[in-house]
Design a protein around this motif. Sequence first.
Motif, PDB file in Angstrom:
ATOM      1  N   GLY A   1      -2.774   4.251  -6.774  1.00 42.49           N
ATOM      2  CA  GLY A   1      -2.644   5.589  -6.217  1.00 42.49           C
ATOM      3  C   GLY A   1      -1.799   5.669  -4.964  1.00 42.49           C
ATOM      4  N   ARG A   2      -1.371   4.539  -4.450  1.00 39.38           N
ATOM      5  CA  ARG A   2      -0.588   4.539  -3.210  1.00 39.38           C
ATOM      6  C   ARG A   2       0.725   3.759  -3.331  1.00 39.38           C
ATOM      7  NH1 ARG A   2      -5.112   3.575   1.626  1.00 39.38           N
ATOM      8  NH2 ARG A   2      -6.429   5.390   1.120  1.00 39.38           N
ATOM      9  N   ALA A   3       0.673   2.598  -3.925  1.00 36.82           N
ATOM     10  CA  ALA A   3       1.855   1.746  -4.008  1.00 36.82           C
ATOM     11  C   ALA A   3       2.852   2.298  -5.023  1.00 36.82           C
ATOM     12  CB  ALA A   3       1.459   0.323  -4.384  1.00 36.82           C
ATOM     13  N   VAL A   4       4.122   2.239  -4.669  1.00 33.77           N
ATOM     14  CA  VAL A   4       5.223   2.655  -5.540  1.00 33.77           C
ATOM     15  C   VAL A   4       6.325   1.616  -5.410  1.00 33.77           C
ATOM     16  CG1 VAL A   4       6.990   4.401  -5.989  1.00 33.77           C
ATOM     17  CG2 VAL A   4       4.703   5.113  -5.276  1.00 33.77           C
TER      18      VAL A   4
ATOM     19  N   GLU B   1       0.813  -1.218   0.000  1.00 36.21           N
ATOM     20  CA  GLU B   1       0.000   0.000   0.000  1.00 36.21           C
ATOM     21  C   GLU B   1       0.848   1.270   0.000  1.00 36.21           C
ATOM     22  OE1 GLU B   1      -3.938  -0.680   2.357  1.00 36.21           O
ATOM     23  OE2 GLU B   1      -2.395  -1.830   3.418  1.00 36.21           O
ATOM     24  N   GLY B   2       2.162   1.126   0.095  1.00 37.04           N
ATOM     25  CA  GLY B   2       3.047   2.286   0.088  1.00 37.04           C
ATOM     26  C   GLY B   2       4.279   1.997  -0.744  1.00 37.04           C
ATOM     27  N   CYS B   3       5.398   2.575  -0.371  1.00 36.21           N
ATOM     28  CA  CYS B   3       6.631   2.449  -1.141  1.00 36.21           C
ATOM     29  C   CYS B   3       7.340   1.128  -0.858  1.00 36.21           C
ATOM     30  CB  CYS B   3       7.579   3.599  -0.803  1.00 36.21           C
ATOM     31  SG  CYS B   3       6.932   5.235  -1.218  1.00 36.21           S
ATOM     32  N   ALA B   4       7.792   0.481  -1.912  1.00 38.18           N
ATOM     33  CA  ALA B   4       8.594  -0.749  -1.804  1.00 38.18           C
ATOM     34  C   ALA B   4       9.721  -0.625  -2.822  1.00 38.18           C
ATOM     35  CB  ALA B   4       7.738  -1.978  -2.073  1.00 38.18           C
ATOM     36  N   ARG B   5      10.821  -0.043  -2.387  1.00 42.10           N
ATOM     37  CA  ARG B   5      11.961   0.170  -3.284  1.00 42.10           C
ATOM     38  C   ARG B   5      13.162  -0.637  -2.799  1.00 42.10           C
ATOM     39  NH1 ARG B   5      10.472   5.738  -2.246  1.00 42.10           N
ATOM     40  NH2 ARG B   5       9.332   6.698  -3.979  1.00 42.10           N
ATOM     41  N   GLY B   6      14.117  -0.844  -3.699  1.00 38.75           N
ATOM     42  CA  GLY B   6      15.361  -1.504  -3.317  1.00 38.75           C
ATOM     43  C   GLY B   6      15.118  -2.851  -2.672  1.00 38.75           C
ATOM     44  N   GLY B   7      15.654  -3.028  -1.450  1.00 37.35           N
ATOM     45  CA  GLY B   7      15.466  -4.286  -0.740  1.00 37.35           C
ATOM     46  C   GLY B   7      14.019  -4.598  -0.444  1.00 37.35           C
ATOM     47  N   GLY B   8      13.179  -3.578  -0.303  1.00 37.72           N
ATOM     48  CA  GLY B   8      11.751  -3.809  -0.100  1.00 37.72           C
ATOM     49  C   GLY B   8      11.094  -4.379  -1.340  1.00 37.72           C
ATOM     50  N   SER B   9      11.505  -3.867  -2.493  1.00 32.29           N
ATOM     51  CA  SER B   9      11.033  -4.425  -3.758  1.00 32.29           C
ATOM     52  C   SER B   9      11.523  -5.854  -3.917  1.00 32.29           C
ATOM     53  CB  SER B   9      11.530  -3.555  -4.924  1.00 32.29           C
ATOM     54  OG  SER B   9      11.407  -4.223  -6.160  1.00 32.29           O
ATOM     55  N   GLU B  10      12.802  -6.078  -3.628  1.00 29.25           N
ATOM     56  CA  GLU B  10      13.386  -7.418  -3.789  1.00 29.25           C
ATOM     57  C   GLU B  10      12.726  -8.428  -2.864  1.00 29.25           C
ATOM     58  OE1 GLU B  10      17.928  -6.559  -5.162  1.00 29.25           O
ATOM     59  OE2 GLU B  10      17.354  -5.832  -3.179  1.00 29.25           O
ATOM     60  N   PHE B  11      12.425  -8.011  -1.641  1.00 26.64           N
ATOM     61  CA  PHE B  11      11.717  -8.910  -0.735  1.00 26.64           C
ATOM     62  C   PHE B  11      10.356  -9.284  -1.307  1.00 26.64           C
ATOM     63  CE2 PHE B  11       8.624  -9.496   2.694  1.00 26.64           C
ATOM     64  CZ  PHE B  11       9.160 -10.636   3.298  1.00 26.64           C
ATOM     65  N   SER B  12       9.614  -8.285  -1.794  1.00 22.50           N
ATOM     66  CA  SER B  12       8.284  -8.582  -2.342  1.00 22.50           C
ATOM     67  C   SER B  12       8.387  -9.462  -3.583  1.00 22.50           C
ATOM     68  CB  SER B  12       7.534  -7.286  -2.656  1.00 22.50           C
ATOM     69  OG  SER B  12       8.059  -6.629  -3.796  1.00 22.50           O
ATOM     70  N   LEU B  13       9.431  -9.266  -4.394  1.00 20.54           N
ATOM     71  CA  LEU B  13       9.619 -10.091  -5.591  1.00 20.54           C
ATOM     72  C   LEU B  13       9.894 -11.548  -5.241  1.00 20.54           C
ATOM     73  CD1 LEU B  13      11.853  -7.660  -7.687  1.00 20.54           C
ATOM     74  CD2 LEU B  13       9.569  -8.462  -8.347  1.00 20.54           C
ATOM     75  N   SER B  14      10.422 -11.795  -4.045  1.00 20.44           N
ATOM     76  CA  SER B  14      10.723 -13.159  -3.618  1.00 20.44           C
ATOM     77  C   SER B  14       9.475 -13.889  -3.126  1.00 20.44           C
ATOM     78  CB  SER B  14      11.778 -13.142  -2.510  1.00 20.44           C
ATOM     79  OG  SER B  14      12.973 -12.543  -2.964  1.00 20.44           O
ATOM     80  N   LEU B  15       8.411 -13.157  -2.857  1.00 20.67           N
ATOM     81  CA  LEU B  15       7.166 -13.773  -2.422  1.00 20.67           C
ATOM     82  C   LEU B  15       6.417 -14.342  -3.628  1.00 20.67           C
ATOM     83  CD1 LEU B  15       6.002 -11.107   0.190  1.00 20.67           C
ATOM     84  CD2 LEU B  15       7.466 -13.105   0.542  1.00 20.67           C
ATOM     85  N   ASP B  16       5.441 -15.186  -3.348  1.00 21.40           N
ATOM     86  CA  ASP B  16       4.723 -15.853  -4.436  1.00 21.40           C
ATOM     87  C   ASP B  16       3.821 -14.903  -5.203  1.00 21.40           C
ATOM     88  OD1 ASP B  16       5.876 -18.249  -3.606  1.00 21.40           O
ATOM     89  OD2 ASP B  16       4.249 -18.641  -2.196  1.00 21.40           O
ATOM     90  N   MET B  17       3.242 -13.936  -4.513  1.00 18.54           N
ATOM     91  CA  MET B  17       2.277 -13.028  -5.140  1.00 18.54           C
ATOM     92  C   MET B  17       2.420 -11.636  -4.540  1.00 18.54           C
ATOM     93  SD  MET B  17      -1.011 -15.573  -4.888  1.00 18.54           S
ATOM     94  CE  MET B  17      -0.350 -17.003  -4.031  1.00 18.54           C
ATOM     95  N   ARG B  18       2.102 -10.639  -5.353  1.00 17.37           N
ATOM     96  CA  ARG B  18       2.144  -9.250  -4.928  1.00 17.37           C
ATOM     97  C   ARG B  18       0.877  -8.548  -5.411  1.00 17.37           C
ATOM     98  NH1 ARG B  18       6.208 -11.511  -6.194  1.00 17.37           N
ATOM     99  NH2 ARG B  18       5.630 -11.479  -8.386  1.00 17.37           N
ATOM    100  N   PHE B  19       0.224  -7.821  -4.504  1.00 19.11           N
ATOM    101  CA  PHE B  19      -0.966  -7.057  -4.853  1.00 19.11           C
ATOM    102  C   PHE B  19      -0.768  -5.637  -4.346  1.00 19.11           C
ATOM    103  CE2 PHE B  19      -2.123 -11.488  -4.439  1.00 19.11           C
ATOM    104  CZ  PHE B  19      -2.742 -11.726  -5.656  1.00 19.11           C
ATOM    105  N   ALA B  20      -1.090  -4.656  -5.194  1.00 19.34           N
ATOM    106  CA  ALA B  20      -0.729  -3.273  -4.900  1.00 19.34           C
ATOM    107  C   ALA B  20      -1.944  -2.353  -4.959  1.00 19.34           C
ATOM    108  CB  ALA B  20       0.330  -2.791  -5.898  1.00 19.34           C
TER     109      ALA B  20
END
Length: 279
Positions: A130-133, A108-127
């Motif tokens: 207007g809020r998620a970056v 629901e907010g910013c996921a950059r760098g290691g935060g993006s990489e962590f989410s990419l390692s999960l099975d699914m991502r939902f954003a």
Amino acid sequence: MAYEFQSLAVRVERCVAWVTIDNPPINLFDLVLMRDMDAFGREVENDEAVRAIVFQSANPEFFIAHADIELIQRMPTTPPPRPERPSFFQAMCDRFRTMPKATIAKIEGCARGGGSEFSLSLDMRFAALGRAVLGQPEVAIGIIPGGSGTQRLPRLLGRSRALEIVLGCDDFDAATAERYGYVNRALPPDELGPFVERLAYRIASFPAEAIALAKAAVVAADDLSTTEGLVEEAHNFNLSVATAGAQTRMRRAMELGAQTRDVELTLGALFDGMQGGEP
């Protein structure tokens, strides 16, 4: 199992672990959060009471900001020898990719760098629209994504879009991220929570062995040739058929009208009506 961490709040309900990231002020991936996330992964991996995990944030502006730059600045300026295994951070993230549970990011907010990489390692991502970056800003400060981003992005998005993200160092909103394949879906903020909740509880209502075997077969596609992957799938299919959960649920599905015209037209609703929780 009781989970207690400094930067994570964990609640288990109906076989779903709801993990709220709470590391003020911006959910920086610092040592505290890294250690907590690693410890949680090691514990939940073997928790038979959990079949799905949802990661969310207590901070509406930040899912996980990025890795702590001050930690990176402390690293040796003389490069060490080429490593023989993934780094601590890479292994921490990869555990959620391979563990026998469904892993989901609700961003629901910013996921950059290691935060993006962590989410990419999960099975699914939902954003949230207007809020998620999302983004990988590392090259802009002279380094590269080092937490698995250069490996996850090409597999999910293809080479060209991966390089646009990695080399461009720009922000990607939820709508663009969905179009690129960075996230599964982008949803209005008021619909994101109910959607993820329904999906997580639906998955967790299915037999644990079937979830684990199905995920293992899909994960194998990352590392095996097509022929080897098909053999893995066939083996896992045979294992799943032999489980008590499969025998019970196949029998129940037939009793409820599976393989009849009316039920087959809306087959998903049949599974909603079946009792979950089989081993």
